[in-house]
Design a protein around this motif. Structure first.
Motif, short mmCIF file in Angstrom:
data_model
loop_
_atom_site.label_atom_id
_atom_site.label_comp_id
_atom_site.label_asym_id
_atom_site.label_seq_id
_atom_site.Cartn_x
_atom_site.Cartn_y
_atom_site.Cartn_z
N MET A 82 29.52 39.16 39.81
CA MET A 82 30.61 38.36 40.51
C MET A 82 30.34 38.59 41.95
O MET A 82 30.75 37.95 42.87
N LEU A 83 29.51 39.66 42.37
CA LEU A 83 29.36 39.86 43.80
C LEU A 83 28.56 38.59 44.38
O LEU A 83 28.66 38.71 45.47
N TRP A 133 35.52 34.46 44.39
CA TRP A 133 36.69 35.82 43.92
C TRP A 133 38.03 35.45 43.71
O TRP A 133 38.57 35.70 42.92
N ILE A 134 38.55 34.76 44.73
CA ILE A 134 39.81 34.40 44.71
C ILE A 134 40.11 33.68 43.87
O ILE A 134 41.24 33.62 43.15
N ILE A 135 39.40 32.44 43.59
CA ILE A 135 39.92 31.30 42.64
C ILE A 135 39.57 31.93 41.23
O ILE A 135 40.75 31.68 40.20
N ILE A 136 38.47 32.59 41.09
CA ILE A 136 38.34 33.12 39.45
C ILE A 136 39.16 34.19 39.34
O ILE A 136 39.89 34.47 38.30
N GLY A 137 39.46 35.23 40.30
CA GLY A 137 40.49 36.08 40.26
C GLY A 137 41.72 35.83 39.71
O GLY A 137 42.70 36.66 39.22
N GLN A 191 54.99 38.84 38.05
CA GLN A 191 54.14 38.72 39.16
C GLN A 191 54.17 37.26 39.77
O GLN A 191 54.43 36.40 39.02
N GLY A 192 53.76 37.23 40.81
CA GLY A 192 53.63 36.13 41.74
C GLY A 192 52.10 35.75 41.81
O GLY A 192 51.14 36.36 41.23
N ILE A 193 51.82 34.77 42.68
CA ILE A 193 50.07 34.38 42.70
C ILE A 193 49.52 35.14 43.44
O ILE A 193 48.46 35.61 42.96
N LEU A 194 50.19 35.77 44.41
CA LEU A 194 49.19 36.92 45.23
C LEU A 194 48.83 38.09 44.12
O LEU A 194 47.74 38.45 44.56
N LEU A 195 49.95 38.64 43.55
CA LEU A 195 49.40 39.79 42.76
C LEU A 195 48.79 39.28 41.52
O LEU A 195 47.80 40.18 41.27
N ASN A 196 48.78 37.99 41.11
CA ASN A 196 47.54 37.70 40.15
C ASN A 196 46.31 37.65 40.57
O ASN A 196 45.61 37.93 39.81
N ILE A 197 46.19 37.14 41.89
CA ILE A 197 44.88 37.27 42.53
C ILE A 197 44.35 38.68 42.46
O ILE A 197 43.22 38.88 42.31
N VAL A 198 45.31 39.62 43.03
CA VAL A 198 44.78 40.93 43.26
C VAL A 198 44.38 41.49 42.08
O VAL A 198 43.46 42.15 41.69
N VAL A 199 45.27 41.40 40.95
CA VAL A 199 45.02 41.70 39.87
C VAL A 199 43.62 41.27 39.02
O VAL A 199 42.87 42.03 38.41
N VAL A 233 40.97 40.26 40.82
CA VAL A 233 39.96 40.56 41.64
C VAL A 233 39.70 41.98 41.19
O VAL A 233 38.51 42.40 40.89
N VAL A 234 40.52 42.98 41.35
CA VAL A 234 40.56 44.37 41.06
C VAL A 234 39.98 44.51 39.75
O VAL A 234 39.23 45.22 39.20
#
Length: 89
Positions: free
Chosen positions: A1-2, A9-13, A30-38, A40-41
């Motif tokens: 993924m790197l 990263w943002i789209i797939i995450g 969860q909202g969209i921002l938390l979905n992205i963070v979850v 990606v992490v």
């Protein structure tokens, strides 16, 4: 993924985090921002776990990256759910 780049990263995450939140039944929290963070992490967690087994995560492509993010996000949401349950008890 790197090797995919930050926009990927943002789209797939985001997609992986959203699907993982539906699988783990946390989508309403969860909202969209938390979905992205979850997502990606989760990709980092999934990539780390797969690298322990000798799987080449970097050169695998975007579908494998999505599956890795999805699996890692599910693991991450499961761990968070366990911690929350333990705090309530």
């Amino acid at each position: 993924m790197l090797g995919l780049g930050i926009i990927s990263w943002i789209i797939i995450g985001g997609l992986a985090g959203w699907v993982a939140s539906m699988i783990m039944k946390t989508n309403a929290q969860q909202g969209i921002l938390l979905n992205i963070v979850v997502g990606v992490v989760g990709g980092l967690v999934g990539g780390f776990i797969l690298s322990l087994f000798g799987v080449d995560v970097e050169g695998a492509g975007w579908i494998f990256s999505f599956v890795t993010c999805l699996a890692g996000a599910c693991v991450l949401l499961w761990i968070v759910g366990m911690v929350r349950r333990r705090q309530k008890a």
